[in-house]
Design an enzyme around this catalytic site. Structure first.
Site, short mmCIF file in Angstrom:
data_model
loop_
_atom_site.label_atom_id
_atom_site.label_comp_id
_atom_site.label_asym_id
_atom_site.label_seq_id
_atom_site.Cartn_x
_atom_site.Cartn_y
_atom_site.Cartn_z
N GLU A 45 -4.43 2.23 5.56
CA GLU A 45 -4.84 2.46 4.46
C GLU A 45 -4.83 3.83 3.89
OE1 GLU A 45 -5.61 0.09 2.21
OE2 GLU A 45 -5.36 -1.70 3.23
N SER A 80 -0.95 -2.68 3.90
CA SER A 80 -1.12 -1.81 5.03
C SER A 80 -0.26 -2.32 6.46
CB SER A 80 -2.46 -1.18 5.42
OG SER A 80 -3.15 -2.50 5.94
N HIS A 81 -0.16 -3.48 6.58
CA HIS A 81 0.59 -3.99 7.58
C HIS A 81 1.81 -5.04 7.08
CE1 HIS A 81 -3.17 -3.21 9.36
NE2 HIS A 81 -2.79 -3.10 10.40
#
Length: 337
Positions: A188, A47-48
């Site tokens: 997410e 997600s990053h």
């Protein structure tokens, strides 16, 4: 199962730099951003990871940040470093102020760095681990746009407001955690939407304030804080410390950049460093080893330490490369055209 692509670390780095430089980011900003997103992808923090480049480029295209900005460093006080990001990405500002922060913490025991007028989109753990890699203890926090309802509420007011901490461990990987004060990072939910998957009903509410498993409805509604009122209180603390305390805005006073140019994506970040040697003198090494008994006892119970899976993922990536959805790689490649 969706089709995947295997990239080496160097290929991921090259792709990130190409995307950013093609979209007007200076070499210094492109390098700083790439270091962060590739580190996250390397550690399977999807997600990053490289996915975040899409939003970063979109923000730049919508005028939400200055891709050429040079951070201004201010020696604010004996224990305070201030960085004016000048509407640039927070990552270059962090790297600019880090040496002074570490120096002040070593001389005085603790020091803080305030980053103002920055665009922040990245994970915080690479920042606190940059501090713990120097033998110091790192803490970082930042508010985000208002995506989260306070406990008992139904409308977005608070940010996902992450908090990160890293403790140096002699001879081992640091004890690190980095978590949003919402039930889950917003990224997410976005990844679930992209994959066409439902989300757990306790993550978020729809626009009518009802629990939802639909990620699209969640993104237009309100996320929940973790732990009810406890997460809500921590989130409020982060808003205050990384907002008014450092002379910056609250999360609900910001908004994502948009094509109309009415967004307000800039806010602040607070980073704190503490020096064990300044606190403990010659006893510092003993007490750091003593701290490891806590971690050993956690592991002996069959529990895991925060970031343990991330360090294991790092080793897998080193050996085998990183696996990404082909659709994501294709989308990133379109940003280079």
């Amino acid at each position: 199962m969706s089709e995947t692509v295997l990239l080496s670390l160097e290929e991921a780095r090259s792709l990130s730099l190409t995307v950013l430089q093609h979209n007007g980011f200076s070499p210094a900003h492109a390098e700083a951003i790439t270091r962060s997103v590739v580190a996250a992808q390397r550690d399977e923090c999807h997600s990053h990871g490289l996915y975040r480049l899409i939003g970063c480029v979109e923000t730049a295209r919508n005028g939400g940040m200055d891709t050429q900005a040079l951070p201004l460093l201010h020696d604010q006080a004996p224990g305070v470093v201030r960085i004016d990001a000048q509407r640039g990405c927070s990552l270059l500002a962090f790297e600019t102020g880090l040496p002074m922060l570490i120096d002040k913490a070593r001389r005085q025991g603790l020091a803080a760095m305030a980053i103002n007028r920055c665009f922040h989109f990245s994970a915080l753990w690479p920042e606190v681990e940059a501090i713990s890699s120097q033998g110091l203890i790192g803490i970082a926090m930042t508010p985000t746009h208002p995506f989260v309802a306070p406990a008992g509420g139904t409308r977005p007011l608070l940010g996902t407001n992450p908090l990160a901490f890293s403790w140096p461990r002699p001879g081992g990987t640091p004890y690190t955690f980095d978590f949003a004060t919402s039930e889950v990072a917003r990224g997410e939910i976005e990844l679930h939407r992209r994959a066409g998957e439902s989300i757990p009903s306790h993550w978020a509410m729809d626009a009518q304030g009802e629990p939802t498993t639909d990620p699209t409805a969640a993104l237009s509604g309100a996320m929940r804080t973790f732990g009810g009122h406890k997460g809500s209180a921590l989130s409020t603390m982060i808003e205050l410390l990384a907002g008014p305390l450092i002379g910056d805005v609250l999360g609900h006073e910001t908004a994502p950049a948009n094509i109309e140019g009415t967004g307000k994506p800039l806010h602040g970040e607070l980073v704190i460093a503490l020096c064990p040697q300044a606190f403990l003198g010659s006893d510092a090494d003993y007490h750091l080893r003593h701290a490891d008994t806590l971690f050993d006892n956690i592991l002996e119970q069959g529990a895991r330490l925060p970031s343990q899976r991330r360090f294991e993922a790092r080793e897998r990536t080193r050996r085998y490369g990183m696996s990404l959805p082909k659709a994501l790689v294709d989308e990133l490649n379109t940003l280079t055209n």
